[in-house]
Every structure is written in structure tokens, then in C-alpha cells.
Design an enzyme around this catalytic site. Sequence first.
Site, short mmCIF file in Angstrom:
data_model
loop_
_atom_site.label_atom_id
_atom_site.label_comp_id
_atom_site.label_asym_id
_atom_site.label_seq_id
_atom_site.Cartn_x
_atom_site.Cartn_y
_atom_site.Cartn_z
N GLU A 1 25.57 23.19 -64.09
CA GLU A 1 26.42 24.25 -63.90
C GLU A 1 25.61 25.19 -62.89
OE1 GLU A 1 26.60 23.54 -68.28
OE2 GLU A 1 25.25 23.42 -67.05
N CYS B 1 22.78 28.90 -68.22
CA CYS B 1 23.91 28.64 -67.29
C CYS B 1 25.11 29.64 -67.35
CB CYS B 1 24.42 27.16 -67.38
SG CYS B 1 23.17 25.83 -66.88
N CYS C 1 24.67 26.62 -71.38
CA CYS C 1 23.59 27.23 -72.10
C CYS C 1 23.33 28.68 -71.87
CB CYS C 1 22.37 26.34 -71.88
SG CYS C 1 21.67 26.72 -70.32
N HIS D 1 20.26 22.27 -64.17
CA HIS D 1 21.29 22.02 -64.93
C HIS D 1 22.54 21.90 -64.07
CE1 HIS D 1 19.80 23.68 -69.01
NE2 HIS D 1 18.95 22.92 -68.37
#
Length: 141
Positions: free
Chosen positions: A50, A81, A78, A48
Site C-alpha cells: 500500500e 498503511c 495495517c 508494504h
Amino acid sequence: MTDQDWMKMAIEEARKGDAPYGALIVRDDSLLTGGFNTTKRDYDPTAHAEVNAIRAATKRQVVRLLEGCTLYATGEPCVMCAGAAVWAGVSRIVFGATVEQLAEAGQHQIHVSSFSVARAGFREIEVVGGVLADEVLKLFA
């Protein structure tokens, strides 16, 4: 620079990814790193924006903890993250669209807020949401 200025940069970072999510790591009003989603390209469900930004920042700074840093993310981080931000020692998370807004835009989401992860007791992180959310949501149109 303001949170809005940094979020505009995160939105530009999002345009580079295989899903429209972007992130920045900023310390003392200086950009350390950016990141974008590479889950499809890398065949890595953890890639992801992040996480990619955190990985790049810790490698660049040759440190394990990013104390004093702000994580800017186009979408509310999420659980994975937000947890990575906690473990990395990030001091502040600023995001655009909420988990609920992303779900309404057709994005698969785990419905747990960054606020609850960031305040789970291990390390307190300041969380600010909704920064340029309307602009972020345009990425998903």
C-alpha cells in the site's frame, strides 16, 4: 470495472512481491499505479504494498493528496498503511482478507482494523472489506 475486477488485479500485483501483498490506486475507473511488498528486497520495513502504491501514485500525479482515489489492497491495510491512506487523502479503501484472517494464515499482524483508523476523525474514508478474501488467502497457502 467492479471491486472484484480490481481486486483480481491486486492479487496479480501481490505475486510480484517478496510477501504476497498487492495494492492498486484507482481514480475514475483508471489504474494510476500498483504496488507490491518489497520489505525484504529493499531492507525497508515500511515498503508494504500500500505504501509503495501511494508513493508511486503521488510521484506520478505530482500531488500530495489522492482525493477521489480508491486504494485496493489484498490484505486489510495495517495501521501504518491505513494511516498513510488517511494522510494521502485516499477516499476509499477496499481490501480482501481481514487482519484476523491474515493472522490465522500465519501472518504477523497488529490487531487494529482499517475501519478504526479510517474513522479516527481526521479524515473519513469509506472502507469495504472481504472482497475476494478466499482468493487472497490462497496466496498464503
